[in-house]
Design a protein around this motif. Structure first.
Motif, PDB file in Angstrom:
ATOM      1  N   ALA A  54      20.443 -12.202 -14.365  1.00  0.00           N
ATOM      2  CA  ALA A  54      19.128 -11.586 -14.217  1.00  0.00           C
ATOM      3  C   ALA A  54      18.508 -12.071 -12.912  1.00  0.00           C
ATOM      4  CB  ALA A  54      18.242 -11.958 -15.403  1.00  0.00           C
ATOM      5  N   LEU A  55      17.491 -11.372 -12.448  1.00  0.00           N
ATOM      6  CA  LEU A  55      16.891 -11.690 -11.152  1.00  0.00           C
ATOM      7  C   LEU A  55      16.270 -13.077 -11.108  1.00  0.00           C
ATOM      8  CD1 LEU A  55      15.397  -8.229 -10.276  1.00  0.00           C
ATOM      9  CD2 LEU A  55      17.429  -9.307  -9.337  1.00  0.00           C
ATOM     10  N   ASP A  56      15.680 -13.531 -12.212  1.00  0.00           N
ATOM     11  CA  ASP A  56      15.098 -14.874 -12.188  1.00  0.00           C
ATOM     12  C   ASP A  56      16.191 -15.922 -12.050  1.00  0.00           C
ATOM     13  OD1 ASP A  56      15.771 -14.146 -14.922  1.00  0.00           O
ATOM     14  OD2 ASP A  56      14.778 -15.985 -15.549  1.00  0.00           O
ATOM     15  N   VAL A  57      17.368 -15.657 -12.613  1.00  0.00           N
ATOM     16  CA  VAL A  57      18.500 -16.579 -12.472  1.00  0.00           C
ATOM     17  C   VAL A  57      18.978 -16.584 -11.020  1.00  0.00           C
ATOM     18  CG1 VAL A  57      20.889 -17.030 -13.176  1.00  0.00           C
ATOM     19  CG2 VAL A  57      19.180 -16.372 -14.884  1.00  0.00           C
ATOM     20  N   LEU A  58      19.048 -15.393 -10.411  1.00  0.00           N
ATOM     21  CA  LEU A  58      19.432 -15.317  -8.993  1.00  0.00           C
ATOM     22  C   LEU A  58      18.454 -16.096  -8.123  1.00  0.00           C
ATOM     23  CD1 LEU A  58      20.506 -11.585  -8.710  1.00  0.00           C
ATOM     24  CD2 LEU A  58      21.993 -13.594  -8.550  1.00  0.00           C
ATOM     25  N   ALA A  59      17.161 -15.980  -8.422  1.00  0.00           N
ATOM     26  CA  ALA A  59      16.154 -16.711  -7.643  1.00  0.00           C
ATOM     27  C   ALA A  59      16.343 -18.214  -7.792  1.00  0.00           C
ATOM     28  CB  ALA A  59      14.746 -16.307  -8.082  1.00  0.00           C
ATOM     29  N   ARG A  60      16.637 -18.673  -9.022  1.00  0.00           N
ATOM     30  CA  ARG A  60      16.845 -20.112  -9.222  1.00  0.00           C
ATOM     31  C   ARG A  60      18.109 -20.585  -8.509  1.00  0.00           C
ATOM     32  NH1 ARG A  60      15.726 -19.174 -14.952  1.00  0.00           N
ATOM     33  NH2 ARG A  60      17.787 -19.988 -15.418  1.00  0.00           N
ATOM     34  N   GLY A 125      10.265  -8.556 -18.313  1.00  0.00           N
ATOM     35  CA  GLY A 125       9.841  -8.971 -16.977  1.00  0.00           C
ATOM     36  C   GLY A 125      10.612 -10.186 -16.520  1.00  0.00           C
ATOM     37  N   VAL A 126      10.110 -10.791 -15.480  1.00  0.00           N
ATOM     38  CA  VAL A 126      10.748 -11.981 -14.924  1.00  0.00           C
ATOM     39  C   VAL A 126      10.222 -13.197 -15.663  1.00  0.00           C
ATOM     40  CG1 VAL A 126      11.033 -13.372 -12.842  1.00  0.00           C
ATOM     41  CG2 VAL A 126      10.928 -10.887 -12.664  1.00  0.00           C
ATOM     42  N   ARG A 127      11.146 -13.986 -16.216  1.00  0.00           N
ATOM     43  CA  ARG A 127      10.726 -15.243 -16.833  1.00  0.00           C
ATOM     44  C   ARG A 127      10.094 -16.117 -15.766  1.00  0.00           C
ATOM     45  NH1 ARG A 127      16.168 -14.895 -19.815  1.00  0.00           N
ATOM     46  NH2 ARG A 127      16.906 -15.436 -17.762  1.00  0.00           N
ATOM     47  N   PRO A 128       9.278 -17.088 -16.162  1.00  0.00           N
ATOM     48  CA  PRO A 128       8.627 -17.917 -15.142  1.00  0.00           C
ATOM     49  C   PRO A 128       9.648 -18.481 -14.149  1.00  0.00           C
ATOM     50  CG  PRO A 128       7.736 -18.415 -17.295  1.00  0.00           C
ATOM     51  CD  PRO A 128       8.903 -17.482 -17.516  1.00  0.00           C
ATOM     52  N   VAL A 129       9.343 -18.314 -12.884  1.00  0.00           N
ATOM     53  CA  VAL A 129      10.232 -18.770 -11.823  1.00  0.00           C
ATOM     54  C   VAL A 129       9.383 -19.443 -10.755  1.00  0.00           C
ATOM     55  CG1 VAL A 129      10.130 -16.557 -10.592  1.00  0.00           C
ATOM     56  CG2 VAL A 129      12.101 -18.044 -10.260  1.00  0.00           C
ATOM     57  N   LYS A 130       9.978 -20.396 -10.054  1.00  0.00           N
ATOM     58  CA  LYS A 130       9.318 -21.010  -8.907  1.00  0.00           C
ATOM     59  C   LYS A 130      10.389 -21.332  -7.881  1.00  0.00           C
ATOM     60  CE  LYS A 130       9.346 -25.758 -10.629  1.00  0.00           C
ATOM     61  NZ  LYS A 130       8.544 -26.954 -10.852  1.00  0.00           N
ATOM     62  N   SER A 141       3.040   1.324  -7.296  1.00  0.00           N
ATOM     63  CA  SER A 141       2.646   2.178  -8.417  1.00  0.00           C
ATOM     64  C   SER A 141       2.691   1.366  -9.704  1.00  0.00           C
ATOM     65  CB  SER A 141       3.567   3.403  -8.531  1.00  0.00           C
ATOM     66  OG  SER A 141       4.892   3.000  -8.840  1.00  0.00           O
ATOM     67  N   GLY A 142       1.961   1.859 -10.722  1.00  0.00           N
ATOM     68  CA  GLY A 142       1.919   1.178 -12.001  1.00  0.00           C
ATOM     69  C   GLY A 142       0.990  -0.024 -11.978  1.00  0.00           C
ATOM     70  N   GLN A 143       1.129  -0.865 -13.004  1.00  0.00           N
ATOM     71  CA  GLN A 143       0.321  -2.074 -13.122  1.00  0.00           C
ATOM     72  C   GLN A 143       1.254  -3.276 -13.229  1.00  0.00           C
ATOM     73  OE1 GLN A 143      -3.004  -1.973 -15.957  1.00  0.00           O
ATOM     74  NE2 GLN A 143      -2.540   0.203 -16.270  1.00  0.00           N
ATOM     75  N   LEU A 144       1.073  -4.215 -12.324  1.00  0.00           N
ATOM     76  CA  LEU A 144       1.885  -5.429 -12.294  1.00  0.00           C
ATOM     77  C   LEU A 144       1.036  -6.585 -12.786  1.00  0.00           C
ATOM     78  CD1 LEU A 144       4.536  -6.869 -11.424  1.00  0.00           C
ATOM     79  CD2 LEU A 144       3.422  -7.263  -9.202  1.00  0.00           C
ATOM     80  N   HIS A 145       1.515  -7.247 -13.830  1.00  0.00           N
ATOM     81  CA  HIS A 145       0.810  -8.412 -14.371  1.00  0.00           C
ATOM     82  C   HIS A 145       1.516  -9.667 -13.855  1.00  0.00           C
ATOM     83  CE1 HIS A 145      -1.960 -10.388 -17.054  1.00  0.00           C
ATOM     84  NE2 HIS A 145      -0.973 -11.150 -17.493  1.00  0.00           N
ATOM     85  N   VAL A 146       0.742 -10.569 -13.242  1.00  0.00           N
ATOM     86  CA  VAL A 146       1.291 -11.808 -12.694  1.00  0.00           C
ATOM     87  C   VAL A 146       0.659 -12.973 -13.435  1.00  0.00           C
ATOM     88  CG1 VAL A 146       1.716 -13.155 -10.615  1.00  0.00           C
ATOM     89  CG2 VAL A 146       1.408 -10.665 -10.435  1.00  0.00           C
ATOM     90  N   ASP A 147       1.481 -13.714 -14.174  1.00  0.00           N
ATOM     91  CA  ASP A 147       1.032 -14.913 -14.879  1.00  0.00           C
ATOM     92  C   ASP A 147       1.376 -16.120 -14.023  1.00  0.00           C
ATOM     93  OD1 ASP A 147      -0.034 -14.295 -17.500  1.00  0.00           O
ATOM     94  OD2 ASP A 147       1.963 -13.508 -17.971  1.00  0.00           O
ATOM     95  N   PHE A 148       0.375 -16.954 -13.777  1.00  0.00           N
ATOM     96  CA  PHE A 148       0.586 -18.208 -13.069  1.00  0.00           C
ATOM     97  C   PHE A 148       0.458 -19.346 -14.072  1.00  0.00           C
ATOM     98  CE2 PHE A 148      -1.158 -15.352  -9.789  1.00  0.00           C
ATOM     99  CZ  PHE A 148      -0.145 -15.434  -8.859  1.00  0.00           C
ATOM    100  N   ARG A 166       5.818 -22.136  -5.076  1.00  0.00           N
ATOM    101  CA  ARG A 166       6.073 -23.360  -5.847  1.00  0.00           C
ATOM    102  C   ARG A 166       5.341 -23.326  -7.183  1.00  0.00           C
ATOM    103  NH1 ARG A 166       5.543 -28.174  -1.368  1.00  0.00           N
ATOM    104  NH2 ARG A 166       7.338 -27.550  -0.128  1.00  0.00           N
ATOM    105  N   VAL A 167       4.329 -22.449  -7.281  1.00  0.00           N
ATOM    106  CA  VAL A 167       3.585 -22.291  -8.536  1.00  0.00           C
ATOM    107  C   VAL A 167       4.416 -21.401  -9.453  1.00  0.00           C
ATOM    108  CG1 VAL A 167       1.494 -21.342  -9.575  1.00  0.00           C
ATOM    109  CG2 VAL A 167       1.360 -22.506  -7.362  1.00  0.00           C
ATOM    110  N   PRO A 168       4.772 -21.861 -10.659  1.00  0.00           N
ATOM    111  CA  PRO A 168       5.536 -21.000 -11.561  1.00  0.00           C
ATOM    112  C   PRO A 168       4.797 -19.679 -11.775  1.00  0.00           C
ATOM    113  CG  PRO A 168       5.442 -23.239 -12.412  1.00  0.00           C
ATOM    114  CD  PRO A 168       4.500 -23.180 -11.250  1.00  0.00           C
ATOM    115  N   HIS A 169       5.551 -18.567 -11.685  1.00  0.00           N
ATOM    116  CA  HIS A 169       4.954 -17.256 -11.858  1.00  0.00           C
ATOM    117  C   HIS A 169       5.890 -16.355 -12.647  1.00  0.00           C
ATOM    118  CE1 HIS A 169       7.019 -17.563  -7.964  1.00  0.00           C
ATOM    119  NE2 HIS A 169       7.345 -16.282  -8.090  1.00  0.00           N
ATOM    120  N   ARG A 170       5.288 -15.465 -13.430  1.00  0.00           N
ATOM    121  CA  ARG A 170       6.032 -14.523 -14.261  1.00  0.00           C
ATOM    122  C   ARG A 170       5.472 -13.140 -13.990  1.00  0.00           C
ATOM    123  NH1 ARG A 170       5.634 -11.767 -19.003  1.00  0.00           N
ATOM    124  NH2 ARG A 170       7.539 -11.561 -20.214  1.00  0.00           N
ATOM    125  N   LEU A 171       6.347 -12.161 -13.805  1.00  0.00           N
ATOM    126  CA  LEU A 171       5.940 -10.800 -13.472  1.00  0.00           C
ATOM    127  C   LEU A 171       6.336  -9.855 -14.598  1.00  0.00           C
ATOM    128  CD1 LEU A 171       7.341 -10.773  -9.818  1.00  0.00           C
ATOM    129  CD2 LEU A 171       5.066 -11.482 -10.578  1.00  0.00           C
TER     130      LEU A 171
END
Length: 196
Positions: A54-60, A125-130, A141-148, A166-171
């Motif tokens: 998944a993309l969050d794994v690729l980012a890590r 969505g994307v699990r929390p990633v930093k 387009s659409g609505q993007l929710h960003v959890d910090f 560096r701040v954990p974020h989830r999309l």
């Protein structure tokens, strides 16, 4: 964005590139898995091409290897002073309800990346990633929710947000429609002169 034959080209050799990057840094699979917060068995499957991460794994993994996300998708070295990517040439990688187009596969400016994402409303969505650096997101387009870590925001078409990565974020997508957005990130490769 739609899944195209280019997605298999983008994923072709992904596991081998991760393995070569790991080896070039003198890391064994256990060390890289620990840095990327993965099970060793998952890393083995990714390196052998038996699992699409998944993309969050690729980012890590990119962060753990100290490379930009785009370097996981190409062996290309930085290109000329100007590089054009035609829309029909950009492969789309679609996993777990999220699609990604890396728009800077051979970044002209080291440490800079740009990508286009589409998150399905049915996706978790994307699990929390930093990761290192700074991110800027612009909603198409659409609505993007960003959890910090502390707080959250919902962005609509035309809205943008910038933050330390560096701040954990989830999309995630809200409102029953996909959220499409551009992401531009920068990693400072070396401290500016006069700074430690």
């Amino acid at each position: 964005m739609s899944d195209t034959p280019g997605s298999s080209r983008a994923l072709a050799g992904l596991g081998d590139r991760i393995r070569r990057l790991r080896a070039s840094r003198g890391l064994d699979q256990g060390e890289l898995a620990a840095r990327a917060e993965l099970d060793v068995s998952n890393l083995v499957n990714i390196e052998q091409g038996e699992m699409t991460p998944a993309l969050d794994v690729l980012a890590r993994l990119a962060t753990a290897l100290d490379v930009g996300l785009s370097q996981l998708f190409t062996d290309g070295r930085p290109g000329p002073a100007a590089m054009v990517l035609r829309g029909n040439e950009v492969p789309t990688v679609d996993t777990d309800g999220m699609a990604l187009q890396v728009l800077t596969p051979r970044a002209v400016i080291p440490g800079l990346y740009a990508a286009r994402y589409r998150i399905s409303p049915t996706s978790e969505g994307v699990r929390p990633v930093k990761h290192e650096g700074h991110d800027w997101l612009y909603v198409l387009s659409g609505q993007l929710h960003v959890d910090f870590d502390q707080g959250a925001t919902t962005l609509r078409a035309g809205d943008s947000v910038s933050f330390s990565a560096r701040v954990p974020h989830r999309l995630s997508a809200l409102g029953g429609a996909p959220a499409e957005f551009l992401a531009v990130g920068a990693t400072l490769l070396a401290a500016p002169r006069g700074e430690v």
